[in-house]
Design a protein around this motif. Sequence first.
Motif, mmCIF file in Angstrom:
data_model
loop_
_atom_site.group_PDB
_atom_site.id
_atom_site.type_symbol
_atom_site.label_atom_id
_atom_site.label_comp_id
_atom_site.label_asym_id
_atom_site.label_seq_id
_atom_site.Cartn_x
_atom_site.Cartn_y
_atom_site.Cartn_z
ATOM 1 N N VAL A 1 0.853 -1.195 0.000
ATOM 2 C CA VAL A 1 0.000 0.000 0.000
ATOM 3 C C VAL A 1 0.887 1.243 0.000
ATOM 4 O O VAL A 1 1.737 1.405 0.880
ATOM 5 C CB VAL A 1 -0.928 0.038 1.240
ATOM 6 C CG1 VAL A 1 -1.776 1.299 1.227
ATOM 7 C CG2 VAL A 1 -1.816 -1.198 1.293
ATOM 8 N N LYS B 1 -12.269 9.123 7.245
ATOM 9 C CA LYS B 1 -12.458 8.269 6.082
ATOM 10 C C LYS B 1 -13.563 8.854 5.215
ATOM 11 O O LYS B 1 -14.619 9.237 5.692
ATOM 12 C CB LYS B 1 -12.832 6.844 6.495
ATOM 13 C CG LYS B 1 -12.845 5.879 5.342
ATOM 14 C CD LYS B 1 -13.011 4.456 5.806
ATOM 15 C CE LYS B 1 -12.917 3.548 4.599
ATOM 16 N NZ LYS B 1 -13.049 2.154 4.961
ATOM 17 N N THR C 1 -4.587 9.280 -0.105
ATOM 18 C CA THR C 1 -4.992 8.126 -0.904
ATOM 19 C C THR C 1 -4.187 6.907 -0.474
ATOM 20 O O THR C 1 -3.030 7.035 -0.068
ATOM 21 C CB THR C 1 -4.757 8.370 -2.407
ATOM 22 O OG1 THR C 1 -3.366 8.657 -2.625
ATOM 23 C CG2 THR C 1 -5.617 9.518 -2.921
ATOM 24 N N LYS D 1 -4.053 0.814 -8.029
ATOM 25 C CA LYS D 1 -5.395 1.390 -7.984
ATOM 26 C C LYS D 1 -5.655 1.987 -6.596
ATOM 27 O O LYS D 1 -5.382 1.347 -5.577
ATOM 28 C CB LYS D 1 -6.432 0.298 -8.275
ATOM 29 C CG LYS D 1 -7.841 0.809 -8.289
ATOM 30 C CD LYS D 1 -8.831 -0.307 -8.584
ATOM 31 C CE LYS D 1 -10.234 0.266 -8.522
ATOM 32 N NZ LYS D 1 -11.257 -0.741 -8.457
ATOM 33 N N VAL D 2 -6.180 3.213 -6.578
ATOM 34 C CA VAL D 2 -6.527 3.838 -5.297
ATOM 35 C C VAL D 2 -7.753 3.129 -4.741
ATOM 36 O O VAL D 2 -8.788 3.029 -5.408
ATOM 37 C CB VAL D 2 -6.779 5.350 -5.454
ATOM 38 C CG1 VAL D 2 -7.237 5.952 -4.136
ATOM 39 C CG2 VAL D 2 -5.515 6.058 -5.942
ATOM 40 N N THR D 3 -7.604 2.605 -3.516
ATOM 41 C CA THR D 3 -8.684 1.834 -2.900
ATOM 42 C C THR D 3 -9.340 2.549 -1.729
ATOM 43 O O THR D 3 -10.437 2.168 -1.328
ATOM 44 C CB THR D 3 -8.159 0.471 -2.409
ATOM 45 O OG1 THR D 3 -7.085 0.701 -1.479
ATOM 46 C CG2 THR D 3 -7.663 -0.374 -3.573
ATOM 47 N N LYS D 4 -8.669 3.558 -1.159
ATOM 48 C CA LYS D 4 -9.226 4.282 -0.006
ATOM 49 C C LYS D 4 -8.856 5.754 -0.107
ATOM 50 O O LYS D 4 -7.794 6.117 -0.620
ATOM 51 C CB LYS D 4 -8.684 3.720 1.308
ATOM 52 C CG LYS D 4 -9.117 2.314 1.599
ATOM 53 C CD LYS D 4 -8.532 1.833 2.903
ATOM 54 C CE LYS D 4 -8.850 0.362 3.082
ATOM 55 N NZ LYS D 4 -8.080 -0.248 4.134
ATOM 56 N N TYR D 5 -9.751 6.564 0.426
ATOM 57 C CA TYR D 5 -9.530 8.006 0.507
ATOM 58 C C TYR D 5 -9.833 8.461 1.932
ATOM 59 O O TYR D 5 -10.811 8.008 2.534
ATOM 60 C CB TYR D 5 -10.470 8.760 -0.442
ATOM 61 C CG TYR D 5 -10.239 8.488 -1.903
ATOM 62 C CD1 TYR D 5 -9.368 9.289 -2.643
ATOM 63 C CD2 TYR D 5 -10.891 7.450 -2.564
ATOM 64 C CE1 TYR D 5 -9.170 9.059 -3.999
ATOM 65 C CE2 TYR D 5 -10.692 7.213 -3.909
ATOM 66 C CZ TYR D 5 -9.828 8.021 -4.622
ATOM 67 O OH TYR D 5 -9.628 7.788 -5.959
ATOM 68 N N GLU E 1 -3.088 3.432 -2.234
ATOM 69 C CA GLU E 1 -3.047 2.771 -3.538
ATOM 70 C C GLU E 1 -2.518 1.349 -3.384
ATOM 71 O O GLU E 1 -1.448 1.136 -2.816
ATOM 72 C CB GLU E 1 -2.155 3.563 -4.486
ATOM 73 C CG GLU E 1 -2.087 2.999 -5.874
ATOM 74 C CD GLU E 1 -1.187 3.816 -6.779
ATOM 75 O OE1 GLU E 1 -0.412 3.203 -7.537
ATOM 76 O OE2 GLU E 1 -1.250 5.050 -6.727
ATOM 77 N N GLU E 2 -3.296 0.396 -3.889
ATOM 78 C CA GLU E 2 -2.891 -1.009 -3.877
ATOM 79 C C GLU E 2 -2.933 -1.545 -5.301
ATOM 80 O O GLU E 2 -3.921 -1.351 -6.008
ATOM 81 C CB GLU E 2 -3.846 -1.830 -3.011
ATOM 82 C CG GLU E 2 -3.853 -1.389 -1.560
ATOM 83 C CD GLU E 2 -4.841 -2.185 -0.733
ATOM 84 O OE1 GLU E 2 -4.618 -3.399 -0.554
ATOM 85 O OE2 GLU E 2 -5.821 -1.580 -0.273
ATOM 86 N N GLU E 3 -1.849 -2.189 -5.704
ATOM 87 C CA GLU E 3 -1.745 -2.779 -7.042
ATOM 88 C C GLU E 3 -2.109 -1.780 -8.139
ATOM 89 O O GLU E 3 -2.842 -2.092 -9.081
ATOM 90 C CB GLU E 3 -2.609 -4.036 -7.140
ATOM 91 C CG GLU E 3 -2.164 -5.122 -6.184
ATOM 92 C CD GLU E 3 -3.032 -6.372 -6.237
ATOM 93 O OE1 GLU E 3 -3.885 -6.485 -7.134
ATOM 94 O OE2 GLU E 3 -2.830 -7.238 -5.375
#
Length: 143
Positions: A85, A141, A108, A114-118, A110-112
């Motif tokens: 991450v 969150k 942000t 792609k942004v997954t959480k903000y 980012e995993e792999e």
Amino acid sequence: MRYLLLAIAVLFSAAGTAQESVKETTTKAVEAFLYGASIGAPKAHDRFWAEELTYTSSSGERFGKDHLMSGMKDAKAKNPDNVKVWYGAEDIEVKQFGDTVVFNFTLTAEEEGKVTKYFYNTGVLVHRDGRWQAVNWNATKVP
């Protein structure tokens, strides 16, 4: 009169340059911290968080630097190739008040690729000892 207008213009342009400089230096400080947080580097946390930190987490917990650092006593920074991450900053807004800034941004995760959480983050940073440190931090969150 012309010289007065020129002097006023120079003052305003210098103030604008100083503001840009503060935005640049605080952004670099936060980005360096986020890189260190991504690789799990305790030194990045120790350098960025002020001793008198008050941190309010997105889960509603409030604690200080000692509590935050206790969770990483024996941690060692990861090899960047092994990080899953990566944290980043978007929509940065800096409001300066002397040697203090309010630093608002969207964090942000980012995993792999792609942004997954903000998270909405707000930090109060003070300039001391040649660096910017957070004395207050709030994370929320994004729903």
